[in-house]
Write an enzyme that holds these catalytic residues in place. Structure first.
Site, PDB file in Angstrom:
ATOM      1  N   SER A 137       0.832  -1.200   0.000  1.00  0.00           N
ATOM      2  CA  SER A 137       0.000   0.000   0.000  1.00  0.00           C
ATOM      3  C   SER A 137       0.867   1.251   0.000  1.00  0.00           C
ATOM      4  O   SER A 137       1.945   1.277   0.611  1.00  0.00           O
ATOM      5  CB  SER A 137      -0.857  -0.026   1.272  1.00  0.00           C
ATOM      6  OG  SER A 137      -1.423   1.229   1.522  1.00  0.00           O
ATOM      7  N   TYR A 161      -1.956  -0.627  10.496  1.00  0.00           N
ATOM      8  CA  TYR A 161      -2.258  -1.248   9.199  1.00  0.00           C
ATOM      9  C   TYR A 161      -1.074  -1.064   8.247  1.00  0.00           C
ATOM     10  O   TYR A 161      -0.555  -2.039   7.672  1.00  0.00           O
ATOM     11  CB  TYR A 161      -3.525  -0.634   8.573  1.00  0.00           C
ATOM     12  CG  TYR A 161      -3.622  -0.916   7.098  1.00  0.00           C
ATOM     13  CD1 TYR A 161      -3.901  -2.197   6.637  1.00  0.00           C
ATOM     14  CD2 TYR A 161      -3.371   0.081   6.145  1.00  0.00           C
ATOM     15  CE1 TYR A 161      -3.933  -2.489   5.277  1.00  0.00           C
ATOM     16  CE2 TYR A 161      -3.404  -0.187   4.792  1.00  0.00           C
ATOM     17  CZ  TYR A 161      -3.684  -1.474   4.360  1.00  0.00           C
ATOM     18  OH  TYR A 161      -3.703  -1.746   3.009  1.00  0.00           O
ATOM     19  N   LYS A 165       1.928  -3.788   6.602  1.00  0.00           N
ATOM     20  CA  LYS A 165       2.340  -3.943   5.199  1.00  0.00           C
ATOM     21  C   LYS A 165       3.857  -3.796   5.075  1.00  0.00           C
ATOM     22  O   LYS A 165       4.514  -4.536   4.342  1.00  0.00           O
ATOM     23  CB  LYS A 165       1.642  -2.900   4.320  1.00  0.00           C
ATOM     24  CG  LYS A 165       0.148  -3.091   4.204  1.00  0.00           C
ATOM     25  CD  LYS A 165      -0.191  -4.323   3.379  1.00  0.00           C
ATOM     26  CE  LYS A 165      -1.676  -4.549   3.250  1.00  0.00           C
ATOM     27  NZ  LYS A 165      -2.017  -5.813   2.616  1.00  0.00           N
TER      28      LYS A 165
HETATM   29  P1  NAD Z   1     -11.141  -6.443   0.970  1.00  0.00           P
HETATM   30  O1  NAD Z   1     -11.357  -6.405   2.433  1.00  0.00           O
HETATM   31  O2  NAD Z   1     -12.301  -6.187   0.083  1.00  0.00           O
HETATM   32  O3  NAD Z   1     -10.498  -7.849   0.547  1.00  0.00           O
HETATM   33  C1  NAD Z   1      -9.626  -8.549   1.388  1.00  0.00           C
HETATM   34  C2  NAD Z   1     -10.159  -9.979   1.516  1.00  0.00           C
HETATM   35  O4  NAD Z   1      -9.303 -10.716   2.384  1.00  0.00           O
HETATM   36  C3  NAD Z   1     -11.564 -10.032   2.124  1.00  0.00           C
HETATM   37  O5  NAD Z   1     -12.419 -10.738   1.247  1.00  0.00           O
HETATM   38  C4  NAD Z   1     -11.380 -10.754   3.453  1.00  0.00           C
HETATM   39  O6  NAD Z   1     -12.492 -11.565   3.774  1.00  0.00           O
HETATM   40  C5  NAD Z   1     -10.110 -11.560   3.198  1.00  0.00           C
HETATM   41  N1  NAD Z   1      -9.321 -11.893   4.382  1.00  0.00           N
HETATM   42  C6  NAD Z   1      -8.882 -11.070   5.366  1.00  0.00           C
HETATM   43  N2  NAD Z   1      -8.176 -11.746   6.276  1.00  0.00           N
HETATM   44  C7  NAD Z   1      -8.170 -13.049   5.875  1.00  0.00           C
HETATM   45  C8  NAD Z   1      -7.626 -14.249   6.412  1.00  0.00           C
HETATM   46  N3  NAD Z   1      -6.937 -14.256   7.564  1.00  0.00           N
HETATM   47  N4  NAD Z   1      -7.828 -15.406   5.740  1.00  0.00           N
HETATM   48  C9  NAD Z   1      -8.531 -15.424   4.579  1.00  0.00           C
HETATM   49  N5  NAD Z   1      -9.077 -14.322   4.024  1.00  0.00           N
HETATM   50  C10 NAD Z   1      -8.895 -13.140   4.668  1.00  0.00           C
HETATM   51  O7  NAD Z   1      -9.945  -5.427   0.641  1.00  0.00           O
HETATM   52  P2  NAD Z   1      -9.405  -4.916  -0.776  1.00  0.00           P
HETATM   53  O8  NAD Z   1      -9.708  -3.486  -0.866  1.00  0.00           O
HETATM   54  O9  NAD Z   1      -9.822  -5.830  -1.852  1.00  0.00           O
HETATM   55  O10 NAD Z   1      -7.848  -5.051  -0.515  1.00  0.00           O
HETATM   56  C11 NAD Z   1      -7.110  -6.176  -0.943  1.00  0.00           C
HETATM   57  C12 NAD Z   1      -5.677  -6.022  -0.469  1.00  0.00           C
HETATM   58  O11 NAD Z   1      -5.130  -4.816  -1.012  1.00  0.00           O
HETATM   59  C13 NAD Z   1      -5.537  -5.923   1.045  1.00  0.00           C
HETATM   60  O12 NAD Z   1      -4.373  -6.619   1.436  1.00  0.00           O
HETATM   61  C14 NAD Z   1      -5.370  -4.440   1.281  1.00  0.00           C
HETATM   62  O13 NAD Z   1      -4.634  -4.166   2.444  1.00  0.00           O
HETATM   63  C15 NAD Z   1      -4.605  -4.015   0.032  1.00  0.00           C
HETATM   64  N6  NAD Z   1      -4.791  -2.607  -0.315  1.00  0.00           N
HETATM   65  C16 NAD Z   1      -6.057  -2.100  -0.446  1.00  0.00           C
HETATM   66  C17 NAD Z   1      -6.240  -0.759  -0.739  1.00  0.00           C
HETATM   67  C18 NAD Z   1      -7.623  -0.167  -0.833  1.00  0.00           C
HETATM   68  O14 NAD Z   1      -7.757   1.049  -0.700  1.00  0.00           O
HETATM   69  N7  NAD Z   1      -8.670  -0.946  -1.099  1.00  0.00           N
HETATM   70  C19 NAD Z   1      -5.125   0.063  -0.926  1.00  0.00           C
HETATM   71  C20 NAD Z   1      -3.853  -0.486  -0.794  1.00  0.00           C
HETATM   72  C21 NAD Z   1      -3.703  -1.824  -0.486  1.00  0.00           C
HETATM   73  C1  WQD Z   2      -9.211  10.247   0.428  1.00  0.00           C
HETATM   74  C2  WQD Z   2      -9.369  11.748   0.645  1.00  0.00           C
HETATM   75  C3  WQD Z   2      -9.653  12.361   2.949  1.00  0.00           C
HETATM   76  C4  WQD Z   2     -13.498  10.359   3.459  1.00  0.00           C
HETATM   77  C5  WQD Z   2      -6.815   5.161   2.689  1.00  0.00           C
HETATM   78  C6  WQD Z   2      -5.808   4.383   3.491  1.00  0.00           C
HETATM   79  C7  WQD Z   2      -4.765   3.800   2.599  1.00  0.00           C
HETATM   80  C8  WQD Z   2      -5.355   3.035   1.430  1.00  0.00           C
HETATM   81  C9  WQD Z   2      -6.447   3.781   0.752  1.00  0.00           C
HETATM   82  C10 WQD Z   2      -5.280   0.708   1.978  1.00  0.00           C
HETATM   83  C11 WQD Z   2      -8.593  12.277   1.852  1.00  0.00           C
HETATM   84  C12 WQD Z   2     -10.889  12.687   2.164  1.00  0.00           C
HETATM   85  C13 WQD Z   2     -12.328  10.851   2.949  1.00  0.00           C
HETATM   86  C14 WQD Z   2     -14.549  11.276   3.802  1.00  0.00           C
HETATM   87  C15 WQD Z   2     -13.155  13.087   3.056  1.00  0.00           C
HETATM   88  N1  WQD Z   2      -5.919   1.789   1.841  1.00  0.00           N
HETATM   89  N2  WQD Z   2     -12.149  12.199   2.749  1.00  0.00           N
HETATM   90  N3  WQD Z   2     -14.320  12.602   3.576  1.00  0.00           N
HETATM   91  O1  WQD Z   2      -6.923   8.240   3.364  1.00  0.00           O
HETATM   92  O2  WQD Z   2      -5.971   8.448   1.015  1.00  0.00           O
HETATM   93  O3  WQD Z   2      -6.179   6.225   2.043  1.00  0.00           O
HETATM   94  O4  WQD Z   2      -7.380   4.301   1.697  1.00  0.00           O
HETATM   95  O5  WQD Z   2      -4.113   0.497   1.836  1.00  0.00           O
HETATM   96  O6  WQD Z   2      -3.992   2.979   3.393  1.00  0.00           O
HETATM   97  O7  WQD Z   2      -5.208   5.250   4.418  1.00  0.00           O
HETATM   98  O8  WQD Z   2      -8.244   7.414   1.343  1.00  0.00           O
HETATM   99  O9  WQD Z   2     -10.580   7.520   0.629  1.00  0.00           O
HETATM  100  O10 WQD Z   2     -10.064   7.618   3.104  1.00  0.00           O
HETATM  101  O11 WQD Z   2      -9.496   9.563   1.652  1.00  0.00           O
HETATM  102  O12 WQD Z   2     -13.003  14.300   2.875  1.00  0.00           O
HETATM  103  O13 WQD Z   2     -15.615  10.879   4.288  1.00  0.00           O
HETATM  104  O14 WQD Z   2     -10.744  12.031   0.927  1.00  0.00           O
HETATM  105  O15 WQD Z   2      -9.390  13.351   3.903  1.00  0.00           O
HETATM  106  O16 WQD Z   2      -8.139  13.558   1.509  1.00  0.00           O
HETATM  107  P1  WQD Z   2      -6.786   7.699   2.010  1.00  0.00           P
HETATM  108  P2  WQD Z   2      -9.683   7.967   1.717  1.00  0.00           P
END
Ligand code: NAD
Ligand code: WQD
Length: 355
Positions: A137, A161, A165
């Site tokens: 991430s 979190y 990572k």
């Molecule tokens: P999500 O929660 O929709 O998907 C993650 C899946 O993992 C879920 O279906 C959950 O049930 C499963 N899971 C969690 N712990 C588990 C375990 N111990 N065993 C088996 N399954 C398990 O999230 P997402 O948005 O699809 O994210 C996928 C990956 O990408 C995650 O690792 C997340 O940290 C990373 N990521 C997401 C974002 C984002 O903003 N969505 C950004 C950067 C990184």
């Molecule tokens: C985006 C912008 C907020 C909600 C997070 C995690 C990051 C990654 C992605 C997993 C910011 C603003 C948000 C609201 C708002 N996930 N905002 N009102 O914070 O960039 O990243 O999600 O890895 O780890 O930290 O994403 O969508 O929460 O916010 O004004 O109700 O929107 O302040 O500027 P962020 P976000």
């Protein structure tokens, strides 16, 4: 004899284990994998997703991938999946991802995310499977010293979190040092948004959404009254936070590019391992720009109010995408309007998310 070996290889090269494959990014990647001719096998404990996504995958692709409901920390159960399928590579999405929750429950986050990865690597090694793509991430950068953020920017995670990572990235690095037979791609995603263009699959957060785009789309569909804009006094064009939003299908296709490159030995001879690559678009939008774009795409008014800054937020964050282009030959194609239009198609056709 020759024929059967050749056939076995063809089958094994195309079978990809997708952990967390019923989740938001995982399910979209499964669709992209099937479109690219791979055979995904899904494992997920359904802690943050629903099995009904499998019906949608079938609707879109005509195929229903094998699915195993199991916890990644359950070594024996995972082992059985590797016994049953000739897995060539793993895409490891499974993990918990809510920043605020991780601050409140750090041990649950560390245990789930880190132990899952250790168990996975142990089982992979046991079966001689040594190709992995890991979902990292952009949050590992924390408050980066400069934008656009390059992969060599010093990591400075600011919550459990993000730290989980960063710890996993280092564990994978150590696994590689001990055994350079591994091929690893660590993808640092920026802000994934949007949905599959069919309107069949999208983001379905439990409870009140933490993230901007799903919150806005729930306002547009009438599930919530207004969006709170967290601060308009940042040093950005309109004072609201800037992020690098990337369409989830572009992100999914980035994984296909990484998978294909992992098969090419030449890439791995000279390069440092694990390879760390940003997946973003390379450009940022403010919160107000997102609200306007969503309003345009949906034809709905999005009421908002400016509130105080959210603790821990940074002003601006977007990716330097040079490396993704150079190493993967991949670049995001879809526009902000595509992201909003596809998110809206999903939300308006499925106001309450998956059944
Ligand atoms: P999500 O929660 O929709 O998907 C993650 C899946 O993992 C879920 O279906 C959950 O049930 C499963 N899971 C969690 N712990 C588990 C375990 N111990 N065993 C088996 N399954 C398990 O999230 P997402 O948005 O699809 O994210 C996928 C990956 O990408 C995650 O690792 C997340 O940290 C990373 N990521 C997401 C974002 C984002 O903003 N969505 C950004 C950067 C990184
Ligand atoms: C985006 C912008 C907020 C909600 C997070 C995690 C990051 C990654 C992605 C997993 C910011 C603003 C948000 C609201 C708002 N996930 N905002 N009102 O914070 O960039 O990243 O999600 O890895 O780890 O930290 O994403 O969508 O929460 O916010 O004004 O109700 O929107 O302040 O500027 P962020 P976000």
């Amino acid at each position: 004899m020759m024929k059967s070996i050749k056939n076995k290889k063809t089958i094994s090269e195309s079978t990809i284990l997708v952990t967390g494959g019923t989740g938001y990014i995982g399910s979209h990647t499964v669709v992209a994998l099937i479109a690219a001719g791979f055979n995904p096998v899904i494992v997920d404990n359904l802690s943050n997703s629903k099995a009904s996504v499998l019906d949608r995958i079938k609707k879109i692709t005509g195929k229903r991938p094998p699915f195993y409901k199991l916890d990644m920390r359950n070594r024996a159960a995972l082992n059985k999946v590797f016994q049953k399928h000739q897995i060539a590579s793993v895409i490891h999405f499974a993990g918990l991802k809510a920043v605020g929750e991780s601050v409140a429950e750090p041990l649950r986050y560390y245990e789930n995310n880190i132990q899952s990865t250790i168990t996975l690597c142990n089982v992979m090694a046991k079966h001689g499977v040594k190709k992995i793509i890991f979902s990292s991430s952009a949050s590992v950068y924390g408050q980066a010293s400069g934008i656009p953020i390059r992969e060599d920017s010093a990591p400075a995670p600011t919550n459990p979190y993000a730290r989980s990572k960063w710890i996993i990235e280092q564990i994978l690095q150590d696994v590689y040092i001990a055994d350079p037979g591994w091929r690893m791609v660590l993808l640092r995603y920026f802000n994934p948004v949007g949905a599959h263009e069919s309107g069949q699959m999208g983001e379905d957060p439990r409870g009140i959404p933490n993230n901007l785009m799903p919150y806005i789309s729930q306002v547009a569909v009438g599930r919530r009254n207004k969006i709170n804009v967290f601060g308009n006094d940042y040093p950005t064009s309109d004072g609201t936070g800037v992020r690098d939003y990337i369409h989830v299908m572009d992100l999914a296709e980035g994984h296909i590019a990484a998978l294909k490159k992992m098969e090419k030995k030449t890439l791995w001879k000279s390069k440092q391992n694990p390879i760390i690559i940003n997946l973003g678009t390379g450009r940022g939008y403010t919160v107000m720009e997102i609200i306007q774009a969503f309003s345009k795409a949906s034809g709905k008014k999005i009421p908002y109010r400016i509130t105080k800054r959210r603790p821990g937020d940074i002003a601006a964050c977007y990716a330097d995408i040079t490396l993704a282009g150079k190493l993967l030959g991949w670049k995001a194609k879809r526009s902000l309007l595509d992201m909003c239009a596809d998110a809206w198609r999903w939300q308006s056709r499925n106001p309450q998310g998956y059944p």
